[in-house]
Design a protein around this motif. Structure first.
Motif, short mmCIF file in Angstrom:
data_model
loop_
_atom_site.label_atom_id
_atom_site.label_comp_id
_atom_site.label_asym_id
_atom_site.label_seq_id
_atom_site.Cartn_x
_atom_site.Cartn_y
_atom_site.Cartn_z
N HIS A 76 0.08 1.57 -8.33
CA HIS A 76 -1.21 0.92 -8.55
C HIS A 76 -1.20 0.12 -9.86
O HIS A 76 -0.85 0.63 -10.92
CB HIS A 76 -2.32 1.97 -8.61
CG HIS A 76 -3.70 1.39 -8.58
ND1 HIS A 76 -4.32 1.02 -7.42
CD2 HIS A 76 -4.55 1.07 -9.59
CE1 HIS A 76 -5.51 0.52 -7.70
NE2 HIS A 76 -5.69 0.53 -9.00
N ASP B 136 1.05 6.27 -2.00
CA ASP B 136 -0.16 7.08 -1.89
C ASP B 136 -0.19 7.88 -0.60
O ASP B 136 -1.22 8.46 -0.26
CB ASP B 136 -1.42 6.19 -1.94
CG ASP B 136 -1.49 5.40 -3.24
OD1 ASP B 136 -1.42 6.03 -4.29
OD2 ASP B 136 -1.61 4.17 -3.17
N LEU C 99 -5.60 -5.89 -0.61
CA LEU C 99 -5.57 -4.99 -1.77
C LEU C 99 -6.71 -5.33 -2.72
O LEU C 99 -7.09 -6.50 -2.88
CB LEU C 99 -4.23 -5.11 -2.50
CG LEU C 99 -2.96 -4.81 -1.69
CD1 LEU C 99 -1.73 -5.07 -2.54
CD2 LEU C 99 -2.97 -3.39 -1.16
N SER C 100 -7.22 -4.33 -3.40
CA SER C 100 -8.31 -4.52 -4.35
C SER C 100 -7.81 -5.27 -5.58
O SER C 100 -6.61 -5.29 -5.86
CB SER C 100 -8.88 -3.17 -4.77
OG SER C 100 -7.89 -2.40 -5.44
N ARG D 226 0.82 -1.21 0.00
CA ARG D 226 0.00 0.00 0.00
C ARG D 226 0.85 1.26 0.00
O ARG D 226 0.49 2.28 -0.59
CB ARG D 226 -0.92 0.01 1.22
CG ARG D 226 -2.12 -0.91 1.12
CD ARG D 226 -2.96 -0.82 2.37
NE ARG D 226 -4.13 -1.69 2.29
CZ ARG D 226 -5.00 -1.84 3.28
NH1 ARG D 226 -4.83 -1.16 4.41
NH2 ARG D 226 -6.03 -2.65 3.15
N ASP E 10 -7.74 -4.59 -8.65
CA ASP E 10 -7.03 -3.81 -9.66
C ASP E 10 -5.74 -3.20 -9.13
O ASP E 10 -5.04 -2.50 -9.85
CB ASP E 10 -7.93 -2.70 -10.21
CG ASP E 10 -8.37 -1.72 -9.14
OD1 ASP E 10 -8.26 -2.06 -7.93
OD2 ASP E 10 -8.82 -0.61 -9.50
N ALA E 11 -5.39 -3.48 -7.87
CA ALA E 11 -4.22 -2.84 -7.26
C ALA E 11 -2.90 -3.46 -7.68
O ALA E 11 -1.86 -2.81 -7.64
CB ALA E 11 -4.34 -2.88 -5.74
#
Length: 260
Positions: free
Chosen positions: A59, A253, A81-82, A54, A84-85
């Motif tokens: 990304h 981020d 994590l999602s 993260r 698409d990450a």
């Protein structure tokens, strides 16, 4: 898919000849139990992978998990994590591990981009990656091959990429090292392993698992070009390091730190 995992009893009976340790079908069948009872801090290391990603992973970038075994690193990342990450590529030399990891990740992470390939990390053709994980893998390579592997991983990482390297280590001071080994054996006894199992597994791993010192790991990382590396975790003679490709490593981020 069968998710059955068995208790590790591979070395529980006396053996006339203790064979060299290998990641065969017997090990695959009991691997979750083996790793839980044999590697101090393994769960904590896995839990940090998503947090590190993260902060430092671009990304959508690729994550390599080298020596992925049953894909626990991929499961840990997908849990935090999602879809698409990141794109996950697990690599292992053991066909039995690869087959089981593919089944597990397909069942547990159907929405994530996850692949597991059989291959030798010394000769793999790497695509650009934002993060590379080496969890207790380098220690099984011949010491003469380790410098070249780390150099290849440095080249594979994108600018700002991060390497997580977890290893069994040895202390430079022999007295300290002996104390750590003895306490590690106490740790295994507390987790249900007998003295016979501890002794026979140690024999099986002789000249198969050859640990380095933390200083040797950091020197190798610096020699490959990593601008900075830290030991962020240690539990007895097991440690995890993080190395950054760029000198000005920035959180992916994260906001700028506030002045206090």
């Amino acid at each position: 898919m069968s998710d059955a995992s068995y208790r590790d009893a591979i070395f529980s009976t006396p053996l006339d000849r203790v064979a060299r340790f290998s990641f065969d079908e017997r090990v695959v069948a009991c691997f979750p139990d083996m790793i839980r009872r044999s590697v101090p801090g393994y769960g904590q290391i896995l839990g940090m992978l998503g947090l590190i990603a993260r902060r430092h992973l671009r990304h959508g970038a690729r994550v390599y998990d080298l020596g992925c075994s049953l894909g626990a690193g991929g499961l840990a990342l997908a849990g935090q994590l999602s879809p698409d990450a990141f794109r996950y590529t697990g690599v292992d030399l053991s066909p039995a591990m690869v087959a089981r990891a593919r089944e597990t990740l397909a069942a547990e992470c159907p929405d994530h981009a996850m692949e597991v390939i059989e291959g030798d990390i010394r000769t793999l053709d790497y695509a650009p990656a934002g993060m590379i994980v080496l969890n207790f893998t380098l220690q099984f390579l011949p010491p003469a091959d380790r410098e070249a592997v780390i150099a290849r991983l440095f080249e594979a990482l994108e600018p700002g990429g991060v390497l997580v390297l977890s290893e069994k280590v040895r202390a430079e001071d022999e007295q300290e090292n002996a104390w750590l080994v003895e306490r590690y054996h106490d740790f295994k006894r507390a987790n249900g392993y007998s003295d016979l199992e501890i002794s026979q597994k140690r024999t099986a791993l002789e000249n198969v698992l050859v640990p380095d010192t933390l200083a040797a790991h950091h020197a190798r990382l610096a020699g490959a070009g990593f601008a900075r590396s830290h030991t962020w975790f240690q539990f007895l003679n097991f440690a995890s390091l993080v190395a950054f490709k760029d000198p000005a490593f920035k959180d992916a981020d994260a906001p700028a730190p506030r002045e206090e």
